[in-house]
Design a protein around this motif. Structure first.
Motif, mmCIF file in Angstrom:
data_model
loop_
_atom_site.group_PDB
_atom_site.id
_atom_site.type_symbol
_atom_site.label_atom_id
_atom_site.label_comp_id
_atom_site.label_asym_id
_atom_site.label_seq_id
_atom_site.Cartn_x
_atom_site.Cartn_y
_atom_site.Cartn_z
ATOM 1 N N ALA B 6 -10.346 -8.617 13.334
ATOM 2 C CA ALA B 6 -9.115 -9.285 12.916
ATOM 3 C C ALA B 6 -9.332 -9.673 11.401
ATOM 4 C CB ALA B 6 -9.202 -10.781 13.836
ATOM 5 N N SER B 7 -10.279 -9.772 10.763
ATOM 6 C CA SER B 7 -10.433 -10.104 9.689
ATOM 7 C C SER B 7 -10.445 -8.780 8.624
ATOM 8 C CB SER B 7 -11.939 -10.791 9.268
ATOM 9 O OG SER B 7 -12.932 -9.898 9.628
ATOM 10 N N ARG B 8 -10.689 -7.748 9.066
ATOM 11 C CA ARG B 8 -10.414 -6.395 8.528
ATOM 12 C C ARG B 8 -9.273 -5.783 8.678
ATOM 13 N NH1 ARG B 8 -15.511 -4.331 8.710
ATOM 14 N NH2 ARG B 8 -16.679 -6.105 8.602
ATOM 15 N N ASP B 9 -8.410 -6.393 9.298
ATOM 16 C CA ASP B 9 -7.087 -5.858 9.798
ATOM 17 C C ASP B 9 -6.167 -5.438 8.691
ATOM 18 O OD1 ASP B 9 -5.529 -5.529 12.495
ATOM 19 O OD2 ASP B 9 -4.537 -6.651 10.927
ATOM 20 N N ARG B 10 -6.347 -4.467 8.100
ATOM 21 C CA ARG B 10 -5.707 -3.834 6.766
ATOM 22 C C ARG B 10 -4.782 -2.896 7.375
ATOM 23 N NH1 ARG B 10 -6.489 -8.331 4.699
ATOM 24 N NH2 ARG B 10 -4.131 -8.294 5.461
ATOM 25 N N PRO B 11 -3.654 -2.473 6.477
ATOM 26 C CA PRO B 11 -2.875 -1.379 7.163
ATOM 27 C C PRO B 11 -3.076 -0.100 6.562
ATOM 28 C CG PRO B 11 -1.886 -2.751 5.294
ATOM 29 C CD PRO B 11 -3.169 -3.382 5.769
ATOM 30 N N GLN B 12 -4.123 -0.014 5.610
ATOM 31 C CA GLN B 12 -4.792 1.262 5.028
ATOM 32 C C GLN B 12 -5.344 2.032 6.291
ATOM 33 O OE1 GLN B 12 -4.803 -1.660 3.590
ATOM 34 N NE2 GLN B 12 -3.979 -1.094 1.538
ATOM 35 N N ARG B 13 -6.111 1.147 7.207
ATOM 36 C CA ARG B 13 -6.790 2.084 8.346
ATOM 37 C C ARG B 13 -5.601 2.262 9.345
ATOM 38 N NH1 ARG B 13 -12.167 -0.593 9.063
ATOM 39 N NH2 ARG B 13 -12.620 -0.961 6.750
ATOM 40 N N GLY B 14 -6.084 3.473 9.758
ATOM 41 C CA GLY B 14 -5.378 4.095 11.276
ATOM 42 C C GLY B 14 -3.937 4.495 10.663
ATOM 43 N N VAL B 15 -3.275 4.732 11.688
ATOM 44 C CA VAL B 15 -1.869 5.379 11.608
ATOM 45 C C VAL B 15 -0.983 4.458 10.555
ATOM 46 C CG1 VAL B 15 0.209 6.127 12.524
ATOM 47 C CG2 VAL B 15 -1.812 5.755 13.666
ATOM 48 N N ALA B 16 -0.348 5.213 9.469
ATOM 49 C CA ALA B 16 0.296 4.640 8.423
ATOM 50 C C ALA B 16 1.634 3.612 8.948
ATOM 51 C CB ALA B 16 1.070 5.675 7.400
ATOM 52 N N PRO B 17 1.738 2.375 8.476
ATOM 53 C CA PRO B 17 2.965 1.888 9.049
ATOM 54 C C PRO B 17 4.098 2.764 9.030
ATOM 55 C CG PRO B 17 1.888 0.819 6.943
ATOM 56 C CD PRO B 17 1.296 1.900 7.236
ATOM 57 N N GLU B 18 4.390 3.488 8.134
ATOM 58 C CA GLU B 18 5.662 4.374 8.235
ATOM 59 C C GLU B 18 5.536 4.946 9.656
ATOM 60 O OE1 GLU B 18 3.992 4.250 5.587
ATOM 61 O OE2 GLU B 18 5.151 3.441 4.007
ATOM 62 N N LEU B 19 4.746 5.567 9.938
ATOM 63 C CA LEU B 19 4.813 6.458 11.195
ATOM 64 C C LEU B 19 4.717 5.723 12.253
ATOM 65 C CD1 LEU B 19 2.085 9.391 10.694
ATOM 66 C CD2 LEU B 19 4.587 9.435 11.304
ATOM 67 N N ARG B 20 3.942 4.515 12.484
ATOM 68 C CA ARG B 20 4.264 3.457 13.419
ATOM 69 C C ARG B 20 5.538 2.831 13.515
ATOM 70 N NH1 ARG B 20 0.500 -1.103 14.015
ATOM 71 N NH2 ARG B 20 0.271 -1.173 11.607
ATOM 72 N N PHE B 21 6.289 2.590 12.527
ATOM 73 C CA PHE B 21 7.276 2.278 12.641
ATOM 74 C C PHE B 21 8.488 3.216 13.082
ATOM 75 C CE2 PHE B 21 12.020 1.659 10.731
ATOM 76 C CZ PHE B 21 12.311 0.755 11.403
ATOM 77 N N LEU B 22 8.275 4.371 12.637
ATOM 78 C CA LEU B 22 9.355 5.520 13.180
ATOM 79 C C LEU B 22 9.000 5.588 14.644
ATOM 80 C CD1 LEU B 22 11.008 7.685 11.798
ATOM 81 C CD2 LEU B 22 9.127 9.222 12.081
ATOM 82 N N GLY B 23 7.726 5.396 15.065
ATOM 83 C CA GLY B 23 7.385 5.728 16.559
ATOM 84 C C GLY B 23 8.308 4.518 17.252
ATOM 85 N N TYR B 24 8.040 3.292 16.974
ATOM 86 C CA TYR B 24 8.640 2.089 17.628
ATOM 87 C C TYR B 24 10.215 2.382 17.473
ATOM 88 C CZ TYR B 24 4.401 -0.154 18.439
ATOM 89 O OH TYR B 24 3.115 -0.715 19.218
#
Lengths: 154, 343
Positions: B6-24
Motif C-alpha cells: 500500500a505504501s509504495r503504490d505508485r502509478p509508475q509501476r506495472g501497467v501505465a494508467p493510460e493503458l488501464r484506463f483504455l482497458g476499462y
C-alpha cells in the motif's frame, strides 16, 4: 491499513450517494462517490485508481438502473485524470482545487449526459448539474475530512 | 507484476494508467453496447439486482425503523380515529358494491353475453415499496416482490385508487417499477366522458402527466377523468389513471397543452399490487400483434403518436423503451396535424 480505509470510504460514499432523500434535498446532494474516487485515486493509484472507479461506477449503474457501464466509464475517467494529476493539485490553494474539481465533475456529468443522449434516455436536464457545483464547492471540506481520516501514506 | 504494498503504490509501476484506463473504457463501452442490445446481459442484470437487494433493504432500514418507532408510540386516539375512518370507508365501499352485481349483469346483457363476466383482474399480489427513486425527473419505485413471486417485466402495477405504473426491471426478490409520471413512460388512455383516446406521458414530477398529442380542438376539459384504454398490451381497459388539471390552447400550437394528475399517489409506506389479467376477458390489455390491422375506429380522434413515431424522431425515443413498440402499431392513421409533433 489504507486498503480497509479505501474500501470503507468508498462504501460509505456509495451509501451517501444512493440513500433515499426527499427530492428537494436530493437536488443538492454532492456526488459523494465521485469525490471519494477523486480523493483516493492520487493517493493509491494502483489499488484505488481506475479499477476502483470503474467498480464504484458500475455499482451506481446497477442501483440507479442506468445502462451498465455508463457511470462506470465516467467514474473511471475521473479516476484516470485524478491519477495523472497525481499530487499536483492537492498542494494548491482551496479555490484552485475547487475549480479543478468543478472541471472534473463537469466532465463526469458530461459523459453521463452524452451516454443518456446516445441511449435515448431523457436525463435530468439542468437538475443534474446542481450536484456538480455543490460537489466542487464542498471539495476542500471533504478533502480536509479525508486527510484527517486517512492521511496519505507518504 | 510487482507485488504491491500500500505504501509504495505508485502509478509508475506495472501497467501505465493510460493503458488501464483504455482497458476499462473499452470494457464499459462493451457493456453499454450489450446492455443496449438487450437480451445478452439480462442474466447479468438479474444477478446484479439480486446483489443489490440487501443494499436496498439496508438503505430503506432507517426510514423503516423510524416508522416502526412511530407505530409503537402511536396514540390511542389516533388509532381510534383511523379505525373510525376505515369503518366509514368500508361502509361506503359496501354501498357501492351492492349495486355491482346487478350492474355487471346489465353490462353483460348489453354486450350481448349470456353470462356475467368475471373481473378482468385474475390475481393480485401485494408488494411493499422499499425504495423511492426520484432523483431529478426519474419517477421509479422499488418494491419487495420479484421473479420468485411470479412478477414479470411489463406487468401492470396498481394502488388502491388506480394504476401507478408497470414493472421495468425484475430481480429475484425485488422489482423496479416505472411510475406513470416518469418521462420515459407513456400509457394509452381514454377520456371517460367521451371516449377520446390518446397517450399520457409522464412529466417528470410527482403524479404529473402530460397529454402532448391532443389537437387543439379536441374535446377535453379540466376535471375530465382519464382511464386506461386497454391498448398497448400492458394495462387493461377501464382502470382509473388520472384527472385533467389544466388545459391550455394557444394560437401558436396546433396541439392543446394538457396536464393531468395521477389518481394514485405514492407514499413511502404504501402497498402496491401486481395484477394478472384474465386473457379471455374483453377488457384485457390488447396485444399489439393481435390489434395490428384491427379496428380502424380504435382511435378515432387520434394522437400524433403515429405520425410522431414515423415522422418525428424526437417523439419516438421518449416512449420507445416502454410502450412505443407496443403502441405505435395500434394507433390508427391520425387526424392530428402531422406538423410540430415535438412537445
Amino acid at each position: 491499513m489504507n486498503r480497509v480505509r479505501l474500501t470503507l470510504t468508498l462504501i460509505v460514499a456509495f451509501l451517501l450517494q444512493v440513500a433515499p432523500l426527499p427530492a428537494g434535498l436530493a437536488l443538492f446532494r454532492p456526488p459523494f462517490l465521485v469525490l471519494a474516487v477523486a480523493w483516493w485515486s492520487p493517493v493509491m493509484p494502483r489499488l484505488g485508481g481506475i479499477g476502483a472507479g470503474f467498480l464504484a461506477g458500475l455499482a451506481l449503474d446497477v442501483v440507479r438502473g442506468a445502462v451498465l457501464g455508463q457511470h462506470a466509464l465516467a467514474t473511471a475517467l475521473v479516476a484516470f485524470i485524478a491519477v495523472r494529476q497525481h499530487l499536483l493539485v492537492r498542494h494548491k490553494p482551496a479555490l484552485e482545487q475547487s475549480l479543478f474539481m468543478l472541471a472534473l465533475l463537469m466532465l463526469w456529468q458530461g459523459v453521463v449526459w452524452l451516454i443518456d443522449l446516445w441511449t435515448g434516455q431523457s436525463g435530468d436536464g439542468w437538475r443534474a448539474w446542481v450536484p456538480v457545483v455543490v460537489g466542487a464547492v464542498l471539495w476542500p471540506v471533504a478533502a480536509h475530512v479525508m486527510d484527517r481520516f486517512a492521511p496519505p501514506s507518504r | 507484476m510487482n507485488s504491491l504494498s500500500a505504501s509504495r503504490d505508485r502509478p509508475q509501476r506495472g501497467v501505465a494508467p493510460e493503458l488501464r484506463f483504455l482497458g476499462y473504457a473499452l470494457l464499459a463501452l462493451g457493456l453499454m453496447y450489450l446492455d443496449q442490445r438487450g437480451g445478452v446481459l439480462d442474466r447479468v442484470r438479474y444477478g446484479f439486482e439480486a446483489a443489490a437487494y440487501p443494499l436496498r433493504i439496508a438503505l430503506q432500514s432507517p426510514a423503516a425503523a423510524w416508522r416502526w418507532t412511530q407505530g409503537i408510540f402511536e396514540d390511542r386516539a389516533v388509532l381510534q380515529d383511523e379505525n373510525r375512518r376505515l369503518r366509514e370507508a368500508l361502509r361506503a365501499q359496501q354501498l357501492l358494491s351492492m349495486r355491482r352485481e346487478s350492474l355487471e349483469r346489465e353490462n353483460a346483457e348489453l354486450r350481448g353475453l349470456r353470462v356475467k363476466l368475471p373481473s378482468v383482474a385474475e390475481r393480485w399480489l401485494p408488494a411493499q415499496v422499499i425504495a423511492h427513486d426520484s432523483d431529478g425527473q426519474r419517477q421509479r419505485i422499488v418494491v419487495d416482490r420479484g421473479a420468485r413471486n411470479g412478477v414479470f417485466k411489463g406487468q401492470a402495477v396498481v394502488a388502491g385508487d388506480g394504476i401507478i405504473g408497470q414493472s421495468l426491471r425484475v430481480g429475484p426478490w425485488s422489482t423496479e417499477v416505472i411510475l406513470l409520471s416518469d418521462p420515459e413512460h407513456g400509457i394509452p388512455v381514454q377520456v371517460a366522458r367521451n371516449g377520446l383516446r390518446t397517450l399520457a406521458i409522464g412529466a417528470g414530477a410527482a403524479d404529473a402527466l402530460t397529454l402532448p398529442y391532443l389537437p387543439m380542438q379536441s374535446d377535453i376539459k379540466v376535471g375530465d377523468r382519464l382511464v386506461s384504454s386497454g391498448l398497448g398490451g400492458v394495462f387493461p381497459a377501464g382502470y382509473p389513471v388520472a384527472e385533467v388539471v389544466e388545459v391550455r390552447r394557444d394560437g401558436n400550437s396546433p396541439l392543446a397543452q394538457v396536464r393531468a394528475r395521477a389518481r394514485a399517489g405514492i407514499d413511502r409506506d404504501r402497498i402496491v399490487g401486481f395484477v394478472w389479467f384474465d386473457p379471455s376477458h374483453p377488457a384485457k390489455p390488447v396485444d399489439p400483434a393481435a390489434a395490428e390491422g384491427g379496428d380502424p375506429k380504435a382511435m378515432p380522434i387520434s394522437t400524433a403518436a403515429a405520425s410522431g413515431a414515423s415522422t418525428a424522431p424526437t417523439v419516438a425515443p421518449i416512449v420507445a423503451p416502454i410502450v412505443a413498440p407496443t403502441v405505435a402499431p395500434t394507433v390508427a392513421p391520425t387526424t392530428a396535424p402531422a406538423a410540430r409533433t415535438a412537445p
